[in-house]
Design an enzyme around this catalytic site. Sequence first.
Site, PDB file in Angstrom:
ATOM      1  N   ASN A 174       0.851  -1.191   0.000  1.00 14.42           N
ATOM      2  CA  ASN A 174       0.000   0.000   0.000  1.00 14.42           C
ATOM      3  C   ASN A 174       0.888   1.243   0.000  1.00 14.42           C
ATOM      4  O   ASN A 174       2.116   1.135   0.026  1.00 14.42           O
ATOM      5  CB  ASN A 174      -0.974  -0.016   1.175  1.00 14.42           C
TER       6      ASN A 174
ATOM      7  N   PRO B 143      -3.820 -11.368  10.695  1.00 14.38           N
ATOM      8  CA  PRO B 143      -4.139 -11.060  12.090  1.00 14.38           C
ATOM      9  C   PRO B 143      -4.208  -9.544  12.280  1.00 14.38           C
ATOM     10  O   PRO B 143      -3.501  -8.811  11.601  1.00 14.38           O
ATOM     11  CB  PRO B 143      -2.951 -11.650  12.860  1.00 14.38           C
TER      12      PRO B 143
HETATM   13  N1  CTP Z   1      -3.967  -2.524  12.417  1.00 12.93           N
HETATM   14  C1  CTP Z   1      -3.202  -3.563  12.894  1.00 12.93           C
HETATM   15  N2  CTP Z   1      -3.243  -4.783  12.289  1.00 12.93           N
HETATM   16  C2  CTP Z   1      -4.026  -4.983  11.207  1.00 12.93           C
HETATM   17  C3  CTP Z   1      -4.803  -3.917  10.718  1.00 12.93           C
HETATM   18  C4  CTP Z   1      -4.746  -2.697  11.333  1.00 12.93           C
HETATM   19  O1  CTP Z   1      -2.482  -3.385  13.891  1.00 12.93           O
HETATM   20  N3  CTP Z   1      -4.039  -6.183  10.629  1.00 12.93           N
HETATM   21  C5  CTP Z   1      -3.927  -1.237  13.113  1.00 12.93           C
HETATM   22  C6  CTP Z   1      -3.337  -0.118  12.322  1.00 12.93           C
HETATM   23  O2  CTP Z   1      -1.956   0.012  12.574  1.00 12.93           O
HETATM   24  C7  CTP Z   1      -4.140   1.065  12.812  1.00 12.93           C
HETATM   25  C8  CTP Z   1      -5.481   0.475  13.124  1.00 12.93           C
HETATM   26  O3  CTP Z   1      -5.254  -0.885  13.372  1.00 12.93           O
HETATM   27  O4  CTP Z   1      -3.626   1.567  14.009  1.00 12.93           O
HETATM   28  C9  CTP Z   1      -6.439   0.584  11.988  1.00 12.93           C
HETATM   29  O5  CTP Z   1      -7.590  -0.077  12.372  1.00 12.93           O
HETATM   30  P1  CTP Z   1      -8.459  -0.911  11.342  1.00 12.93           P
HETATM   31  O6  CTP Z   1      -9.853  -0.987  11.869  1.00 12.93           O
HETATM   32  O7  CTP Z   1      -7.859  -2.177  11.013  1.00 12.93           O
HETATM   33  O8  CTP Z   1      -8.388   0.046  10.161  1.00 12.93           O
HETATM   34  P2  CTP Z   1      -8.301  -0.329   8.732  1.00 12.93           P
HETATM   35  O9  CTP Z   1      -7.368  -1.441   8.419  1.00 12.93           O
HETATM   36  O10 CTP Z   1      -8.080   0.967   8.066  1.00 12.93           O
HETATM   37  O11 CTP Z   1      -9.785  -0.881   8.624  1.00 12.93           O
HETATM   38  P3  CTP Z   1     -10.718  -0.697   7.408  1.00 12.93           P
HETATM   39  O12 CTP Z   1      -9.879  -1.199   6.293  1.00 12.93           O
HETATM   40  O13 CTP Z   1     -11.882  -1.542   7.743  1.00 12.93           O
HETATM   41  O14 CTP Z   1     -11.014   0.759   7.368  1.00 12.93           O
END
Ligand code: CTP
Length: 397
Positions: free
Chosen positions: A205, A300
């Site tokens: 990304n 995860p």
């Molecule tokens: N995060 C994480 N591990 C993941 C996904 C996200 O630690 N597998 C952390 C990111 O570092 C950030 C936060 O969670 O601090 C983002 O939350 P999340 O709900 O997962 O956001 P997105 O991935 O942006 O979710 P969405 O794609 O549904 O918007």
Amino acid sequence: MSPPQRILLGVGAGIAAYKSLELARRLRERGAEVRAVLSPRARRLIAPLAFQAVTGQRARFELWDEEGEAGMSHIELARWAEAILLAPATADLIARLAHGLADDLLTTVCLASEAPLWIAPAMNRTMWAHPATQNNVRLLQTRGARLLGPASGAQACGEEGPGRMLEPDEIVAALCAPQALAGLRLLVTAGPTFEDIDPVRFIGNRSSGRMGFAIAAEAARQGARVTLISGPVALQTPIGVRRIDVRSAREMLAAVLAEIDDQDVFVAAAAVADYRPRELAEQKIKKGMAGMNLELEANPDILATVADLPRRPFLVGFAAETENLRANAMAKLAAKKLDLIAANWVGRPGQGFDAEENALLLLWPGGEREIPRMDKAEVARALLATMVERLESRASA
Ligand code: CTP
């Protein structure tokens, strides 16, 4: 730790030396004692007497200066300093220090001192970008030297680019930054994760890692013990930060779990891939089909995993959104039981992913604060200030 009170100002032979007078004056206004040491060539650009007038101390430039040595020998001068600030630091001065030369008073004092070394480079942009200079700076940084700038902009030589010395007030602010996070242990994730498809392709990304690196750098500068777990990025390790490099979400989780014990704060700034290819092809996938489907499975959630640990640190999450910023961030704050969430718009030009600047909406249970768009280092400072407030209010609750 309080700001240094006895500052040795080393002045290199750059045209920015005229700004060093102002710098000395500002430091004195802050109550610091300043002694200036000029490189022999700096003397041709600016008079030692001018520094004497501003600092109230004899400005020195020669190793074999009998009168000066009688007052305070170069070794005493090296011991006297609580901080050595080189401003301007020329490419030549940086090179000589990197290689341990001590052929004039300034380099000798630097070599003979155990005081922290702060370097404010000033030079033509091509000299700054030259691999020789970059390697020398990195070498000094690995020995603990702290880099201040350079800034980008119009240069004395008529060119435009990085190489300008920071403004005196910026240098003073960095040197005298309060150690608000002294003793705190911070674990920060930053950058993207790469999820491999085959030996040459991956899903990634647009995260550059800059926001997480800025938080790690600023926290270390304010006295925290910082471990930074970074996905693949093209950034230098900030001064004083311990860095662990990973590639995929699963590697990042493993690294986080190996480090999480004893941490006071976990800042999840990484843009972790939510999905990875179900299978990793051993050989490069060949073209030939009209189209193909890639099957993905969930990664995860690192932040949620940490939130579920029996002894969880203070949790700071990020929410990168393209719509409904507040509502989406509020939902994430609650769902992951976070102490603080930093929401930012992505996909807008000039801020967020892969940009120099950012703006954040900070939310916590029962409150919020908006951080306007500014440089990511400034944003990191504001975020950490709010974090400290929340930590303190949690401790007193
Ligand atoms: N995060 C994480 N591990 C993941 C996904 C996200 O630690 N597998 C952390 C990111 O570092 C950030 C936060 O969670 O601090 C983002 O939350 P999340 O709900 O997962 O956001 P997105 O991935 O942006 O979710 P969405 O794609 O549904 O918007």
